[in-house]
Design a protein around this motif. Structure first.
Motif, PDB file in Angstrom:
ATOM      1  N   UNK A 249       0.850  -1.178   0.000  1.00 33.41           N
ATOM      2  CA  UNK A 249       0.000   0.000   0.000  1.00 33.41           C
ATOM      3  C   UNK A 249       0.894   1.239   0.000  1.00 33.41           C
ATOM      4  N   UNK A 250       0.615   2.142  -0.916  1.00 35.26           N
ATOM      5  CA  UNK A 250       1.397   3.370  -0.934  1.00 35.26           C
ATOM      6  C   UNK A 250       0.645   4.438  -0.142  1.00 35.26           C
ATOM      7  N   UNK A 251       1.394   5.214   0.582  1.00 33.35           N
ATOM      8  CA  UNK A 251       0.803   6.258   1.417  1.00 33.35           C
ATOM      9  C   UNK A 251       0.934   7.601   0.715  1.00 33.35           C
ATOM     10  N   UNK A 252      -0.130   8.370   0.783  1.00 35.48           N
ATOM     11  CA  UNK A 252      -0.123   9.687   0.149  1.00 35.48           C
ATOM     12  C   UNK A 252       0.148  10.771   1.187  1.00 35.48           C
ATOM     13  N   UNK A 253       0.344  11.964   0.691  1.00 33.70           N
ATOM     14  CA  UNK A 253       0.516  13.094   1.610  1.00 33.70           C
ATOM     15  C   UNK A 253      -0.767  13.325   2.409  1.00 33.70           C
ATOM     16  N   UNK A 254      -1.921  12.960   1.840  1.00 35.57           N
ATOM     17  CA  UNK A 254      -3.188  13.082   2.562  1.00 35.57           C
ATOM     18  C   UNK A 254      -3.223  12.160   3.768  1.00 35.57           C
ATOM     19  N   UNK A 255      -2.700  10.933   3.609  1.00 38.22           N
ATOM     20  CA  UNK A 255      -2.651   9.999   4.738  1.00 38.22           C
ATOM     21  C   UNK A 255      -1.786  10.563   5.862  1.00 38.22           C
ATOM     22  N   UNK A 256      -0.645  11.123   5.519  1.00 36.60           N
ATOM     23  CA  UNK A 256       0.241  11.715   6.531  1.00 36.60           C
ATOM     24  C   UNK A 256      -0.411  12.942   7.173  1.00 36.60           C
ATOM     25  N   UNK A 257      -1.108  13.742   6.369  1.00 37.54           N
ATOM     26  CA  UNK A 257      -1.785  14.933   6.893  1.00 37.54           C
ATOM     27  C   UNK A 257      -2.900  14.542   7.858  1.00 37.54           C
ATOM     28  N   UNK A 258      -3.667  13.497   7.519  1.00 37.80           N
ATOM     29  CA  UNK A 258      -4.734  13.045   8.420  1.00 37.80           C
ATOM     30  C   UNK A 258      -4.161  12.482   9.712  1.00 37.80           C
ATOM     31  N   UNK A 259      -3.050  11.765   9.636  1.00 40.30           N
ATOM     32  CA  UNK A 259      -2.393  11.278  10.854  1.00 40.30           C
ATOM     33  C   UNK A 259      -1.972  12.453  11.725  1.00 40.30           C
ATOM     34  N   UNK A 260      -1.337  13.454  11.120  1.00 37.77           N
ATOM     35  CA  UNK A 260      -0.907  14.636  11.865  1.00 37.77           C
ATOM     36  C   UNK A 260      -2.099  15.356  12.488  1.00 37.77           C
ATOM     37  N   UNK A 261      -3.182  15.519  11.723  1.00 35.57           N
ATOM     38  CA  UNK A 261      -4.373  16.200  12.220  1.00 35.57           C
ATOM     39  C   UNK A 261      -4.994  15.438  13.380  1.00 35.57           C
ATOM     40  N   UNK A 262      -5.139  14.114  13.227  1.00 30.80           N
ATOM     41  CA  UNK A 262      -5.723  13.284  14.292  1.00 30.80           C
ATOM     42  C   UNK A 262      -4.900  13.376  15.566  1.00 30.80           C
ATOM     43  N   UNK A 263      -3.611  13.159  15.446  1.00 30.33           N
ATOM     44  CA  UNK A 263      -2.755  13.099  16.638  1.00 30.33           C
ATOM     45  C   UNK A 263      -2.620  14.473  17.288  1.00 30.33           C
ATOM     46  N   UNK A 264      -2.341  15.502  16.509  1.00 25.15           N
ATOM     47  CA  UNK A 264      -2.146  16.831  17.100  1.00 25.15           C
ATOM     48  C   UNK A 264      -3.442  17.371  17.711  1.00 25.15           C
ATOM     49  N   UNK A 265      -4.567  17.194  17.025  1.00 26.16           N
ATOM     50  CA  UNK A 265      -5.842  17.655  17.578  1.00 26.16           C
ATOM     51  C   UNK A 265      -6.184  16.949  18.873  1.00 26.16           C
ATOM     52  N   UNK A 266      -5.977  15.634  18.893  1.00 25.74           N
ATOM     53  CA  UNK A 266      -6.279  14.863  20.107  1.00 25.74           C
ATOM     54  C   UNK A 266      -5.353  15.215  21.260  1.00 25.74           C
ATOM     55  N   UNK A 267      -4.070  15.407  20.971  1.00 26.01           N
ATOM     56  CA  UNK A 267      -3.137  15.766  22.035  1.00 26.01           C
ATOM     57  C   UNK A 267      -3.462  17.142  22.614  1.00 26.01           C
ATOM     58  N   UNK A 268      -3.848  18.087  21.764  1.00 25.48           N
ATOM     59  CA  UNK A 268      -4.264  19.404  22.268  1.00 25.48           C
ATOM     60  C   UNK A 268      -5.493  19.286  23.165  1.00 25.48           C
ATOM     61  N   UNK A 269      -6.484  18.534  22.707  1.00 27.81           N
ATOM     62  CA  UNK A 269      -7.702  18.356  23.494  1.00 27.81           C
ATOM     63  C   UNK A 269      -7.393  17.690  24.831  1.00 27.81           C
ATOM     64  N   UNK A 270      -6.590  16.646  24.800  1.00 29.06           N
ATOM     65  CA  UNK A 270      -6.204  15.947  26.034  1.00 29.06           C
ATOM     66  C   UNK A 270      -5.451  16.864  26.990  1.00 29.06           C
TER      67      UNK A 270
END
Length: 137
Positions: A1-22
């Motif tokens: 499976x090849x990963x796109x820049x969108x996959x990396x962006x969604x990972x960054x968005x998920x993790x950073x948003x959740x860490x801020x909320x936490x």
């Protein structure tokens, strides 16, 4: 499976948003539970314990599966509910500038709700798992 820049962006968005909320909202409520019981607003008249418990569920427990990319869209719903209650019922007097952190969190979690976790998620990488339906990831 090849990963796109969108996959990396969604990972960054998920993790950073959740860490801020936490970090900013969830952990302070959890670690100072007794004090928070005395100051939490209760706009739905559920009682301080229930209101604080729901806030902790949304701000501490729900970010964890989102970070992992498991039940991502489902876990966004309680977070969005708490944010909307806060903006509409608890702080309706806030200007856009005063509520900017809540609005930014709302934007982050609506985006994750719409987009899902992307290909960099735990669900589906577990052995023997069939791909989850799109609405569940």
């Amino acid at each position: 499976m090849s990963l796109s820049s969108t996959d990396w962006a969604l990972l960054f968005l998920r993790v950073s948003g959740c860490l801020l909320l936490l970090w900013v909202h969830g952990l302070p409520k959890l670690l100072n539970f007794s004090r928070e019981l005395t100051v939490i607003e209760d706009p739905l008249h559920l009682g301080a314990w229930t209101t604080l418990g729901l806030a902790i569920f949304a701000e501490v427990l729900c970010p964890l599966p989102i970070i992992l990319g498991v039940l991502t869209r489902l876990a966004c719903l309680p977070i969005l509910a708490v944010l909307l209650v806060s903006l509409i019922l608890v702080h309706p007097e806030w200007s856009l500038a005063e509520g900017q952190f809540a609005w930014l969190l709302l934007i982050i979690f609506v985006t994750v709700l719409i987009a899902g976790p992307g290909n960099l998620s735990l669900y589906g990488r577990l052995p023997g798992r069939r791909p989850a339906p799109a609405w569940l990831t």
